[in-house]
Design a protein around this motif. Structure first.
Motif: not given
Length: 174
Positions: A136-148
């Motif tokens: 869940d934390a990783r899914t939430t972090a997707l919004a602020g991550a660069p594409p790769e």
């Protein structure tokens, strides 16, 4: 006796064939469309964005290391689960490696060790919960991550969700 092939191919307007898609990608590269196709692969010219992405990558690596420690503690407390947890633990180890090297943790004698429930079912439930929270934390972090990094986070989050399901359903590596 007639044999039936295991795979079938269909012809017609089902959708673009793989060769057409690959040819289209190659044509785009040859005609200067490389920037459009590879735009997400280039590094950001913004150092602040790069450092935020690096912090996110380090945090994801630490989360994987914490999950790995939980798997190890669970196996140490319940040796009968070792064979069942081995494939999932191996995946978590690969996830930790995929996020790259992490800075050495600062020595802290007061850092709490992983507490594993005495009951095997409760231990599996705790492990499943840890996998679910991390996914869940990783899914939430997707919004602020660069594409790769976002692709890696999404893939690892999906794997974690599957691990949580397998651990919760009693079907882990069955």
């Amino acid at each position: 006796m007639r044999t039936v092939p295991l795979t079938t191919t269909t012809r017609g307007a089902v959708g673009p064939h793989r060769r057409r898609v690959l040819a289209g990608g190659a044509a785009a590269l040859l005609t200067g469309g490389a920037a459009a196709l590879l735009g997400g692969c280039a590094g950001s010219p913004d150092p602040e964005h790069d450092s935020a992405a690096e912090r996110l990558r380090i945090r994801a690596g630490r989360d994987s290391a914490a999950l790995l420690e939980r798997y190890d503690a669970t196996v140490a407390a319940h040796a009968g689960l070792a064979a069942r947890l081995r494939p999932l633990r191996a995946e978590v180890a690969r996830h930790a490696e995929a996020f790259g090297p992490r800075p050495a943790p600062s020595p802290s004698p007061s850092a709490p060790r992983v507490q594993v429930p005495a009951d095997e079912k409760a231990a599996l439930a705790a492990l499943a919960d840890a996998e679910r929270r991390t996914a869940d934390a990783r899914t939430t972090a997707l919004a602020g991550a660069p594409p790769e990094l976002a692709r890696l986070l999404a893939s690892v989050a999906a794997a974690g969700a599957v691990h949580a399901y397998l651990l919760g359903s009693g079907g882990a590596a069955a």
